[in-house]
Design a protein around this motif. Sequence first.
Motif, PDB file in Angstrom:
ATOM      1  N   VAL A   1       0.832  -1.206   0.000  1.00 24.48           N
ATOM      2  CA  VAL A   1       0.000   0.000   0.000  1.00 24.48           C
ATOM      3  C   VAL A   1       0.867   1.258   0.000  1.00 24.48           C
ATOM      4  O   VAL A   1       0.634   2.198  -0.766  1.00 24.48           O
ATOM      5  N   LEU A   2       1.882   1.279   0.866  1.00 20.36           N
ATOM      6  CA  LEU A   2       2.769   2.445   0.951  1.00 20.36           C
ATOM      7  C   LEU A   2       3.469   2.698  -0.374  1.00 20.36           C
ATOM      8  O   LEU A   2       3.555   3.844  -0.839  1.00 20.36           O
ATOM      9  N   LEU A   3       3.957   1.629  -0.996  1.00 20.23           N
ATOM     10  CA  LEU A   3       4.639   1.769  -2.283  1.00 20.23           C
ATOM     11  C   LEU A   3       3.677   2.270  -3.354  1.00 20.23           C
ATOM     12  O   LEU A   3       4.037   3.111  -4.179  1.00 20.23           O
ATOM     13  N   GLY A   4       2.455   1.768  -3.317  1.00 20.68           N
ATOM     14  CA  GLY A   4       1.456   2.218  -4.286  1.00 20.68           C
ATOM     15  C   GLY A   4       1.152   3.698  -4.144  1.00 20.68           C
ATOM     16  O   GLY A   4       1.107   4.438  -5.139  1.00 20.68           O
ATOM     17  N   VAL A   5       0.960   4.164  -2.921  1.00 23.75           N
ATOM     18  CA  VAL A   5       0.683   5.580  -2.671  1.00 23.75           C
ATOM     19  C   VAL A   5       1.886   6.442  -3.050  1.00 23.75           C
ATOM     20  O   VAL A   5       1.743   7.504  -3.668  1.00 23.75           O
ATOM     21  N   LEU A   6       3.081   5.974  -2.687  1.00 24.21           N
ATOM     22  CA  LEU A   6       4.310   6.712  -2.986  1.00 24.21           C
ATOM     23  C   LEU A   6       4.482   6.908  -4.496  1.00 24.21           C
ATOM     24  O   LEU A   6       4.783   8.018  -4.964  1.00 24.21           O
ATOM     25  N   LEU A   7       4.269   5.845  -5.266  1.00 22.00           N
ATOM     26  CA  LEU A   7       4.444   5.930  -6.716  1.00 22.00           C
ATOM     27  C   LEU A   7       3.321   6.726  -7.387  1.00 22.00           C
ATOM     28  O   LEU A   7       3.563   7.452  -8.360  1.00 22.00           O
ATOM     29  N   LEU A   8       2.113   6.616  -6.870  1.00 22.98           N
ATOM     30  CA  LEU A   8       1.024   7.437  -7.409  1.00 22.98           C
ATOM     31  C   LEU A   8       1.300   8.918  -7.158  1.00 22.98           C
ATOM     32  O   LEU A   8       0.975   9.768  -7.986  1.00 22.98           O
ATOM     33  N   ASP A   9       1.911   9.204  -6.011  1.00 22.55           N
ATOM     34  CA  ASP A   9       2.276  10.582  -5.701  1.00 22.55           C
ATOM     35  C   ASP A   9       3.292  11.106  -6.714  1.00 22.55           C
ATOM     36  O   ASP A   9       3.273  12.293  -7.073  1.00 22.55           O
ATOM     37  N   PHE A  10       4.169  10.220  -7.187  1.00 24.36           N
ATOM     38  CA  PHE A  10       5.145  10.635  -8.202  1.00 24.36           C
ATOM     39  C   PHE A  10       4.456  10.957  -9.526  1.00 24.36           C
ATOM     40  O   PHE A  10       4.619  12.044 -10.074  1.00 24.36           O
TER      41      PHE A  10
ATOM     42  N   GLY B   1       1.050  11.142 -10.330  1.00 23.97           N
ATOM     43  CA  GLY B   1      -0.125  11.994 -10.297  1.00 23.97           C
ATOM     44  C   GLY B   1       0.119  13.404  -9.820  1.00 23.97           C
ATOM     45  O   GLY B   1      -0.656  14.313 -10.134  1.00 23.97           O
ATOM     46  N   ALA B   2       1.193  13.591  -9.059  1.00 25.84           N
ATOM     47  CA  ALA B   2       1.462  14.920  -8.493  1.00 25.84           C
ATOM     48  C   ALA B   2       2.804  15.485  -8.961  1.00 25.84           C
ATOM     49  O   ALA B   2       2.852  16.465  -9.686  1.00 25.84           O
ATOM     50  N   TYR B   3       3.912  14.841  -8.549  1.00 26.20           N
ATOM     51  CA  TYR B   3       5.224  15.400  -8.865  1.00 26.20           C
ATOM     52  C   TYR B   3       5.452  15.519 -10.367  1.00 26.20           C
ATOM     53  O   TYR B   3       5.786  16.596 -10.876  1.00 26.20           O
ATOM     54  N   LEU B   4       5.295  14.415 -11.107  1.00 27.40           N
ATOM     55  CA  LEU B   4       5.574  14.429 -12.542  1.00 27.40           C
ATOM     56  C   LEU B   4       4.622  15.371 -13.274  1.00 27.40           C
ATOM     57  O   LEU B   4       5.063  16.141 -14.138  1.00 27.40           O
ATOM     58  N   ALA B   5       3.345  15.311 -12.939  1.00 27.11           N
ATOM     59  CA  ALA B   5       2.371  16.200 -13.575  1.00 27.11           C
ATOM     60  C   ALA B   5       2.762  17.660 -13.355  1.00 27.11           C
ATOM     61  O   ALA B   5       2.755  18.476 -14.288  1.00 27.11           O
ATOM     62  N   HIS B   6       3.126  17.981 -12.125  1.00 30.67           N
ATOM     63  CA  HIS B   6       3.484  19.350 -11.758  1.00 30.67           C
ATOM     64  C   HIS B   6       4.766  19.795 -12.474  1.00 30.67           C
ATOM     65  O   HIS B   6       4.847  20.918 -13.002  1.00 30.67           O
ATOM     66  N   PHE B   7       5.746  18.909 -12.485  1.00 28.57           N
ATOM     67  CA  PHE B   7       7.020  19.214 -13.148  1.00 28.57           C
ATOM     68  C   PHE B   7       6.801  19.494 -14.630  1.00 28.57           C
ATOM     69  O   PHE B   7       7.323  20.484 -15.173  1.00 28.57           O
TER      70      PHE B   7
ATOM     71  N   SER C   1      -7.381  10.733  -1.115  1.00 31.81           N
ATOM     72  CA  SER C   1      -7.781  11.316   0.167  1.00 31.81           C
ATOM     73  C   SER C   1      -6.602  12.009   0.843  1.00 31.81           C
ATOM     74  O   SER C   1      -6.727  13.129   1.363  1.00 31.81           O
ATOM     75  N   LEU C   2      -5.445  11.353   0.832  1.00 33.00           N
ATOM     76  CA  LEU C   2      -4.243  11.966   1.397  1.00 33.00           C
ATOM     77  C   LEU C   2      -3.847  13.207   0.609  1.00 33.00           C
ATOM     78  O   LEU C   2      -3.416  14.222   1.183  1.00 33.00           O
ATOM     79  N   SER C   3      -4.011  13.146  -0.700  1.00 32.30           N
ATOM     80  CA  SER C   3      -3.665  14.269  -1.556  1.00 32.30           C
ATOM     81  C   SER C   3      -4.506  15.498  -1.224  1.00 32.30           C
ATOM     82  O   SER C   3      -3.996  16.619  -1.169  1.00 32.30           O
ATOM     83  N   VAL C   4      -5.793  15.281  -0.982  1.00 29.48           N
ATOM     84  CA  VAL C   4      -6.679  16.389  -0.615  1.00 29.48           C
ATOM     85  C   VAL C   4      -6.211  17.045   0.682  1.00 29.48           C
ATOM     86  O   VAL C   4      -6.103  18.272   0.779  1.00 29.48           O
ATOM     87  N   VAL C   5      -5.911  16.225   1.682  1.00 24.69           N
ATOM     88  CA  VAL C   5      -5.493  16.747   2.985  1.00 24.69           C
ATOM     89  C   VAL C   5      -4.183  17.512   2.870  1.00 24.69           C
ATOM     90  O   VAL C   5      -4.041  18.621   3.413  1.00 24.69           O
ATOM     91  N   PHE C   6      -3.206  16.942   2.161  1.00 24.48           N
ATOM     92  CA  PHE C   6      -1.913  17.608   2.039  1.00 24.48           C
ATOM     93  C   PHE C   6      -2.008  18.882   1.203  1.00 24.48           C
ATOM     94  O   PHE C   6      -1.304  19.862   1.477  1.00 24.48           O
ATOM     95  N   THR C   7      -2.862  18.892   0.202  1.00 25.05           N
ATOM     96  CA  THR C   7      -3.051  20.103  -0.595  1.00 25.05           C
ATOM     97  C   THR C   7      -3.573  21.237   0.266  1.00 25.05           C
ATOM     98  O   THR C   7      -3.106  22.381   0.172  1.00 25.05           O
TER      99      THR C   7
ATOM    100  N   ASN D   1       3.658  16.831  -3.612  1.00 16.78           N
ATOM    101  CA  ASN D   1       2.368  17.072  -2.969  1.00 16.78           C
ATOM    102  C   ASN D   1       2.289  16.392  -1.604  1.00 16.78           C
ATOM    103  O   ASN D   1       2.008  17.049  -0.609  1.00 16.78           O
ATOM    104  N   ILE D   2       2.566  15.105  -1.563  1.00 14.79           N
ATOM    105  CA  ILE D   2       2.522  14.382  -0.286  1.00 14.79           C
ATOM    106  C   ILE D   2       3.934  14.147   0.248  1.00 14.79           C
ATOM    107  O   ILE D   2       4.267  14.560   1.358  1.00 14.79           O
TER     108      ILE D   2
END
Length: 277
Positions: A95-104, A106-112, A172-178, A222-223
């Motif tokens: 689960v942690l690895l899945g969230v970590l990679l989605l953060d890359f 869905g958030a970091y790469l998209a933003h970059f 859900s974590l993304s919303v909170v951290f945003t 993001n996270i």
Amino acid sequence: MDAVISYFETIPSLHRSALLVGGIVFFWFLEGALPLFRFSYKKWKHAWPNLFFTATTVVINVSLAFVLLKTTDWVTAHNFGIINWLPQMPLVVYVLLGVLLLDFFGAYLAHFVEHKVPALWKVHLVHHSDHHVDTTTGNRHHPIESVIRFAFTVLGVFIVGTPIAIVFLYQSLSVVFTQLTHANIKLPRTTDKLLSYIFVSPDMHKVHHHYVLPYTDSNYGNIFSIWDRIFGTYKELDREQIIYGVDVFPDAVANGQIKTLLKQPFVPYQHPPNKTN
């Protein structure tokens, strides 16, 4: 962890909505108690365009949700994706690895990418042109950007191979951290610094909203802060020196008007000389 996964597999829409609205309300009041900057603005008037864009983001994500669901169903049925190709691991690590990679993806790469591709940067400028960054700024995204970010999230789900429970947990974590990282709150410096070694902290993200380069092109996470540290995009700037906005659209009044913001990606601008302060 089984209980967490079970919950997020079927998390009610009402709970997701409550997380979004409740988070905004919580940080809205926290900003009054622990403000980083004492803005001389009418908070509701400032919030209105940001809440409008939050609403458009929700509408777009809901409208396109079937694409996300179909993708999660496919990767699950075909055991496809990075986390499914790795040797068997404990559920918590999976689960942690899945969230970590989605953060890359869905958030970091998209933003970059939005900062590096000129056409996408003009769309993303709507987010950066807020002169009073607070918790309502978090989802201030032009509708075109909402579609772009959604596409990167779907790409991440496909490559990483995350089931729907991990996707909903990540979102859900993304919303909170945003909401947290944009909130106009002042944590103790030591607390914020310690937090930033693992997660994106409020001070860390505020650097990204400084109005000039090279700070604007930094701290894309993001996270998790790990991606900025790995790829060399992490920067620090004393929070007292931060000035919000973007130098190519300096009109604070215009940047608070919905009509202007909707047209902003299509308006030509003159690049100012790069600054470093």
